[in-house]
Each structure stands twice: as structure tokens, then as C-alpha cells.
Design a protein around this motif. Structure first.
Motif, short mmCIF file in Angstrom:
data_model
loop_
_atom_site.label_atom_id
_atom_site.label_comp_id
_atom_site.label_asym_id
_atom_site.label_seq_id
_atom_site.Cartn_x
_atom_site.Cartn_y
_atom_site.Cartn_z
N ALA A 177 0.84 -1.21 0.00
CA ALA A 177 0.00 0.00 0.00
C ALA A 177 0.86 1.25 0.00
O ALA A 177 0.57 2.22 -0.67
N ALA A 178 2.02 1.19 0.76
CA ALA A 178 2.91 2.35 0.84
C ALA A 178 3.44 2.70 -0.54
O ALA A 178 3.48 3.85 -0.94
N LEU A 179 3.85 1.68 -1.28
CA LEU A 179 4.38 1.94 -2.61
C LEU A 179 3.30 2.41 -3.56
O LEU A 179 3.55 3.17 -4.47
N SER A 180 2.10 1.99 -3.35
CA SER A 180 1.01 2.47 -4.18
C SER A 180 0.86 3.98 -4.02
O SER A 180 0.63 4.69 -4.99
N ARG A 181 1.02 4.42 -2.76
CA ARG A 181 0.94 5.87 -2.53
C ARG A 181 2.11 6.57 -3.24
O ARG A 181 1.94 7.61 -3.84
N ALA A 182 3.28 5.91 -3.16
CA ALA A 182 4.45 6.49 -3.83
C ALA A 182 4.23 6.54 -5.35
O ALA A 182 4.58 7.52 -6.01
N GLN A 183 3.63 5.44 -5.84
CA GLN A 183 3.35 5.40 -7.28
C GLN A 183 2.39 6.53 -7.66
O GLN A 183 2.60 7.22 -8.67
#
Lengths: 191, 338
Positions: free
Chosen positions: B79-85
Motif C-alpha cells: 500500500a505504501a508503494l502504491s501511494r508512492a506510485q
């Protein structure tokens, strides 16, 4: 597009750098600086006006003239005849204007496409007919534009224009003739 | 003299008369024997920075060889990387299609990231081709601050926060291409293309989709900024500048290339820069004049940004398919170091 002539530079030394390093050199450098400053006082206004006619941009015109004088300073020791300084400066200013126009066109072609707009000040100062002449003048090829400005703004002789531009007097005549015809056509179409 | 010849004379005379003796600056010969004097138009550099997205994408690649970890990795699905994406995708769209100063600033974060990725991916290939890149180690904050576009996308909040109006950007962006000798630029450009296609295909694909669209967008911005609703704000800007002490002949300057709105202010800053002899003087002038710029520019910037935001929404709707493709391509970019 060729650049305008060297207008009086000889190859006898390597520029103002040749002055430095010795006491005599320093004194020569100071003398050069004084002479160039005097030239600047006498001709900066006229040359800036010339550049402004070419560029329609006061800031760029000032830059071009500053660079021309710096160029003269760098090449002072190569100047065979101090009387050639003014033709040299004019040639440098014309070259600088060409470069500025090239840079401006390059910038304009890179994503920032805007209509050329005259400043409010210049609109107020310049009449409609004169403005259209200037616009048409700026549409001419560089050599034609320079010949017309030198001939009909500065009232230089064909020989002097040839000297400044590094071309033959006969070429100046024929270029002037073609430029007038082209300008006449442009203005005729615009009316 | 024929009538046409007299017309040329009078037109040139009229144009020349706009320059008076008071307009002539003192001669500067200091350093003239070693270098061409610094152009007073560095204030306008950020104008070019506004087009930098298109320029970068057109092949003006600036890269270095700072080590970047996570080479070649795909995005894990946390989920964290989704936000980064999502953040990166938003920054990319802001970078290609800025409508406000804040968006332009956010977009610079993407440019910085893109540069890092390029550093990692095509640096070795370019080195093999004989173009050893200088290190790219510019901190993100510094990169963003020094690439501001105060002429076209002024970020007034950033200006107030930093107290600087247009820091010189020439030596900070790591624009390696500019340092290449003219004779080698052709082979450098070919090497960049070859390496980009071979080793940085995701960015190459992104460029192919985004660059033409970014160029169209920047044209629209240019049109908005030259449109009557924006230009009617100019007298207000000029009056405000004059009231703050900018001499009328600078405040009223129309600028280069028909971008007159803030040209008077930048002409004045150029003049101060030109006149300053000590390095600290420029910083001092900036501290004084930055709040003036923010105050005088604010109403015009608000109008400009409102129009640009409306246009951007319509632009995104009109090009929805390409915008989706750009988002997808950004999200698919390999993991990068931020």
C-alpha cells in the motif's frame, strides 16, 4: 549565414592578454581601457540604438553592445588601426544581433510560441506605418536587413557598408536593391 | 531618397529614439579579457526551464552517475508503494502539464527522479560510448529551488518561503549536454538515443507519449498568458512595481518574445544584477525585491492560474487516453531512489 567582416583586425598579436604580465603591459592595458572607455562614451548610444532597431529589445541591445566592447577590449592589440575601431564595433554589434535573433528564434521554436508583441512604450512612440515597416524589415534575411539599416538609418556609403559587413560594394548595391524590392512587396501586401 | 527609403529612415529613427542617453549602462570591462560578460538575462532562464520538460524529452538529457539502489526492480504491491506510485504519477503530470506555480514545483520532483533513473540506467552505456558523465549529486531540494520558473509559472508561496526570486540554474541542473564540445554534440545525441532505447526503455516510451502532448500544453499556456484577460492585469502589475520603487522605464518594459506580464520586474532585477559588484549584493537585492514581486504578481498570477487550471481540466478530458497511458507508464517506471 556568414558573419560580418573582421573590420580592421590584424594578426599581429594575441589580443589584450598580450598586455598583461609586465609593468609595461599593465600600462598598455590601462591605455587600452581608457581608449575603449572613451569610444564607449562616444558611440555606445548610437550602437545601442542600431542594435535596438535590429532587435526591438532594449535589454538585448545593451547586452549586444556590451559584448561588442568587451570583444574590442580582448582584441585591442590586434587592431591595426584605432580608426578601425568603430567599423569593428558595428560589425560586432551586427553579429551580436544576428546571434540574438537566432537564439530568439530557437527559443520561440521550443514550445513557447507567442505572438511578437511590441512594448506599450514602443507602441506609443511608433506610428502604425512605421511599425509595419519595422516588422517587415525584421522579416528580411539578415544581410538585406543590415544593408538597409546601415544605408538608410546610418546613411553609410556602399563602400563603408561593404567594409563593415565584409562583402564587396557591388554586393551591397545589389543586396540593397533586392531588399528594397522585397520590403516594397511586403508592405504592399500588408496594405 | 524614395518614399520607401524615407519610410525606412523614419521607422528606424523612431525605434532608435526609444533609447536615450540615460538608458546606456556603464561599460564593464572587468573580466572581458577572459570571458564574455554574464548575460543580464539570466533572470529569464527559468522561462526556458518552463519548457525544460519538453526540452528534456526532446533529447536534452542530463545525467550523471550517482549510485542508485534498487536497480531494475519492479514495484512491489504494498500500500505504501502504491501511494508512492500515485505521488510520482501526479508529479509527472504536473511536470508535463503544469498549470500553477505549485504544480510546476511539484513537477520538478519528478524531473529530479527521472534524472536519477537516467543516471542509473544510461550512464554506463554513455560511458562506453566515450561520454563519461560527471556525477549527478544535486540534492532534490536544491534542484527544485534552482529550477524555478518565475516568469511563466511563479510559485509565489515558494518565493516567499525562500526569499529568492530566480536563482541561477545554469550550474545546478547538471546539464551535461551543454558542456559537450560542439563538434561532438551530434554523436552525443546519437549515443543518448541509442542508450535510452537500449537501457532506459520505460523512460523512452514515456517520452514518446508525453513529449508531444507536453509541447501542445505549453503552447496553450503561452496563449493564455498572452490573452486579453491576463494582459489586462499588466497595468496593475506595472503600477504596483512603480509604487514599490521600480523605475518606470523598467517597470514598463515589455520583455522578449511577447511575455510582458512580469518582464518589467525581471528587467529591473537584471539591472540590479548588472550593477551589483559584490556577490552578497545580489542576495540582498533578492531579499528586498522578492516580496515586492509576490505582492505585485499575486492578482495576475491568480487570474493566470485560474484560466490555466480550467484549460488543464479540459485538456485532460480531451486527451484522456494519452493521460491514462502516461500515468501507467510512470507507474511502471522501475523503482527509484528518492
Amino acid at each position: 549565414m556568414s558573419s560580418v567582416g573582421s573590420a580592421g583586425l590584424s594578426e599581429r598579436s594575441a589580443g589584450v592578454g598580450a598586455f598583461t604580465g609586465t609593468a609595461a603591459g599593465t600600462s598598455l592595458a590601462m591605455r587600452a581601457e581608457n581608449q575603449i572607455t572613451a569610444l564607449y562614451r562616444a558611440h555606445a548610444l548610437g550602437l545601442t540604438r542600431l542594435a535596438h532597431v535590429m532587435l526591438s529589445d532594449a535589454g538585448a541591445a545593451e547586452d549586444v553592445v556590451q559584448e561588442a566592447f568587451c570583444g574590442l577590449y580582448r582584441n585591442w592589440a590586434r587592431l591595426a588601426d584605432p580608426a578601425a575601431a568603430l567599423p569593428y564595433l558595428r560589425a560586432s554589434v551586427l553579429n551580436g544581433c544576428r546571434s540574438a535573433i537566432r537564439r530568439r528564434r530557437l527559443r520561440a521554436s521550443k514550445a513557447i510560441h507567442e505572438p511578437a508583441a511590441a512594448s506599450a512604450e514602443s507602441v506609443a512612440l511608433t506610428g502604425e506605418e512605421q511599425r509595419s515597416v519595422l516588422v517587415a524589415l525584421r522579416k528580411l534575411p539578415a544581410r538585406q536587413r543590415e544593408v538597409l539599416v546601415l544605408r538608410f538609418y546610418l546613411h553609410e556609403s556602399y563602400d563603408e557598408i561593404a567594409r563593415v559587413m565584409g562583402i564587396r560594394p557591388s554586393t551591397v548595391r545589389s543586396t540593397s536593391h533586392r531588399a528594397l524590392a522585397a520590403l516594397g512587396r511586403m508592405l504592399g501586401e500588408g496594405r | 531618397m524614395s518614399s520607401l527609403e524615407s519610410l525606412i529612415h523614419s521607422a528606424a529613427e523612431a525605434a532608435a529614439a526609444e533609447i536615450g542617453p540615460a538608458d546606456i549602462p556603464p561599460l564593464r570591462l572587468t573580466g572581458a579579457d577572459t570571458a564574455t560578460p554574464r548575460s543580464r538575462h539570466w533572470w529569464l532562464t527559468p522561462l526556458a526551464a518552463a519548457a525544460s520538460v519538453a526540452a528534456v524529452l526532446a533529447g536534452l538529457i542530463f545525467v550523471g552517475h550517482a549510485p542508485v539502489t534498487g536497480h531494475g526492480g519492479a514495484w512491489p504491491g504494498s500500500a505504501a508503494l502504491s501511494r508512492a506510485q500515485a505521488r510520482l504519477a501526479k508529479q509527472a503530470l504536473d511536470s508535463y502539464f503544469p498549470a500553477t506555480g505549485a504544480q510546476y514545483t511539484a513537477g520538478l520532483a519528478f524531473l529530479w527522479t527521472r534524472q536519477k533513473i537516467l543516471t542509473r540506467d544510461i550512464g554506463p552505456c554513455l560511458a562506453t560510448a566515450g561520454f563519461q558523465q560527471p556525477p549527478f549529486s544535486v540534492p532534490k531540494r536544491k534542484f527544485i529551488l534552482h529550477s524555478a520558473a518565475s516568469s511563466q509559472f511563479p510559485d509565489l508561496a515558494q518565493r516567499l518561503r525562500t526569499g529568492v526570486i530566480a536563482p541561477r540554474s545554469g550550474d545546478i541542473t547538471g546539464d551535461y549536454a551543454r558542456a559537450i564540445p560542439k563538434a561532438q554534440r551530434g554523436s552525443y545525441a546519437s549515443a543518448v538515443r541509442r542508450c535510452l532505447i537500449r537501457d532506459a526503455r520505460p523512460i523512452w516510451r514515456l517520452d514518446k507519449v508525453a513529449a508531444p502532448l507536453a509541447a501542445i500544453w505549453l503552447k496553450k499556456v503561452g496563449a493564455i498568458q498572452s490573452s486579453p484577460p491576463v494582459l489586462t492585469m499588466r497595468p496593475g502589475v506595472v503600477n504596483c512595481l512603480e509604487a514599490a520603487g521600480v523605475p518606470a522605464r523598467y517597470a514598463k518594459q515589455g520583455g522578449v518574445g511577447g511575455r510582458p506580464l512580469f518582464a518589467g520586474f525581471f528587467a529591473w532585477m537584471s539591472r540590479l544584477d548588472h550593477a551589483s559588484s559584490a556577490p552578497g549584493q545580489i542576495a540582498h537585492d533578492q531579499r528586498i525585491w522578492t516580496p515586492v514581486f509576490v505582492t505585485c504578481a499575486r492578482p495576475a498570477v491568480a487570474t493566470m492560474e485560474r484560466l490555466q487550471l480550467t484549460e488543464r481540466s479540459a485538456f485532460f478530458r480531451q486527451h484522456a487516453r494519452q493521460i491514462r497511458a502516461i500515468r501507467r507508464l510512470v507507474i511502471d517506471l522501475p523503482r527509484h531512489q528518492t
